[in-house]
Design a protein around this motif. Structure first.
Motif, short mmCIF file in Angstrom:
data_model
loop_
_atom_site.label_atom_id
_atom_site.label_comp_id
_atom_site.label_asym_id
_atom_site.label_seq_id
_atom_site.Cartn_x
_atom_site.Cartn_y
_atom_site.Cartn_z
N TYR A 131 43.51 -43.76 49.26
CA TYR A 131 42.88 -45.07 49.38
C TYR A 131 41.47 -44.96 48.82
O TYR A 131 40.70 -44.10 49.26
CB TYR A 131 42.78 -45.50 50.85
CG TYR A 131 44.10 -45.60 51.56
CD1 TYR A 131 44.77 -46.82 51.64
CD2 TYR A 131 44.68 -44.49 52.16
CE1 TYR A 131 45.98 -46.92 52.31
CE2 TYR A 131 45.90 -44.59 52.83
CZ TYR A 131 46.54 -45.81 52.89
OH TYR A 131 47.75 -45.90 53.55
N GLU A 132 41.15 -45.80 47.88
CA GLU A 132 39.78 -45.86 47.38
C GLU A 132 39.06 -46.99 48.10
O GLU A 132 39.66 -48.02 48.40
CB GLU A 132 39.77 -46.07 45.87
CG GLU A 132 40.35 -44.87 45.14
CD GLU A 132 40.30 -45.00 43.63
OE1 GLU A 132 39.78 -46.03 43.11
OE2 GLU A 132 40.81 -44.08 42.96
N HIS A 133 37.78 -46.77 48.41
CA HIS A 133 37.01 -47.75 49.17
C HIS A 133 35.53 -47.56 48.89
O HIS A 133 35.14 -46.63 48.17
CB HIS A 133 37.31 -47.64 50.68
CG HIS A 133 37.25 -46.25 51.21
ND1 HIS A 133 36.08 -45.55 51.36
CD2 HIS A 133 38.25 -45.41 51.63
CE1 HIS A 133 36.33 -44.35 51.87
NE2 HIS A 133 37.64 -44.24 52.03
N GLU A 134 34.72 -48.42 49.49
CA GLU A 134 33.27 -48.28 49.34
C GLU A 134 32.82 -46.97 49.99
O GLU A 134 33.54 -46.39 50.81
CB GLU A 134 32.56 -49.48 49.97
CG GLU A 134 32.78 -49.59 51.47
CD GLU A 134 32.28 -50.90 52.05
OE1 GLU A 134 31.35 -50.85 52.87
OE2 GLU A 134 32.85 -51.95 51.69
N LEU A 135 31.62 -46.53 49.64
CA LEU A 135 31.07 -45.32 50.23
C LEU A 135 30.94 -45.47 51.75
O LEU A 135 30.48 -46.51 52.23
CB LEU A 135 29.69 -45.01 49.65
CG LEU A 135 29.64 -44.59 48.18
CD1 LEU A 135 28.20 -44.48 47.73
CD2 LEU A 135 30.37 -43.28 47.97
N VAL A 136 31.35 -44.44 52.47
CA VAL A 136 31.19 -44.41 53.93
C VAL A 136 30.51 -43.10 54.30
O VAL A 136 30.73 -42.07 53.67
CB VAL A 136 32.54 -44.56 54.66
CG1 VAL A 136 33.12 -45.95 54.46
CG2 VAL A 136 33.55 -43.52 54.23
N PHE A 137 29.67 -43.15 55.32
CA PHE A 137 28.91 -41.97 55.72
C PHE A 137 29.15 -41.57 57.16
O PHE A 137 28.84 -40.45 57.54
CB PHE A 137 27.41 -42.21 55.49
CG PHE A 137 27.07 -42.36 54.03
CD1 PHE A 137 26.80 -41.25 53.26
CD2 PHE A 137 27.05 -43.61 53.43
CE1 PHE A 137 26.51 -41.38 51.91
CE2 PHE A 137 26.77 -43.75 52.08
CZ PHE A 137 26.49 -42.63 51.32
#
Length: 162
Positions: free
Chosen positions: A21-27
């Motif tokens: 799954y590609e997604h926005e950056l998460v930290f």
């Protein structure tokens, strides 16, 4: 995303089934919970730690919902006092940046310096979620395939109850 392509290639070479799954950056785990995609599986938190001398490093893999008592963990593995390793050490041993810590970084640990510590509650689960060395994507694999990957890396594996 080149980091992820390296991981996908290795998983395919090992004949490991995965979903990506590609997604926005998460930290953080909180960032992950806010994603607008349904990723089924146990999202794992990965902590890169060092002992008090700085001569041993550990990658702790635990359910994202758990907290880790570092004093207790040090007694169980056994180790001297544990603390979070620096960003420089993270890059030196696993070629990872903060926010993208993952067991897939072990592919860069050619000297097998880092010991992996796995929470026993993860053993046998159908779906585990990890970053593929970038925090802009998630990979879902079974525990059995995760263990197959770890055996291929040849790092020392410790199982503990966290």
């Amino acid at each position: 995303m080149e980091e992820a392509l390296t991981v996908y290639k290795l998983l395919e070479e090992l004949e490991i089934q995965y979903k990506k799954y590609e997604h926005e950056l998460v930290f953080t785990m909180e960032d992950i919970s806010k994603l607008d995609i349904n990723i089924e599986g146990e999202y794992c938190k990965n902590l890169f730690l060092r002992n008090s001398k700085g001569d041993q490093h550990y990658l702790v893999v635990v359910s994202g919902s758990k907290s880790v008592d570092l004093k207790r963990l040090a007694r169980e593995i056994p180790s001297t006092r544990l603390s979070f390793a620096s960003d420089e050490r993270l890059y030196k041993y696993l070629k990872l940046k903060p926010g993208s810590v993952s067991p897939f970084g072990l592919i860069h640990d050619l000297d097998h310096h880092v010991e992996i510590v796995i929470d026993q509650d993860l053993v046998g689960l159908d779906s585990l979620c990890f970053h593929p060395n970038t925090n802009a994507a998630t990979v879902v694999i079974s525990y059995d395939d995760f263990y197959k990957y770890l055996k291929n890396c040849e790092n020392k594996i410790l199982f503990v109850k966290i």
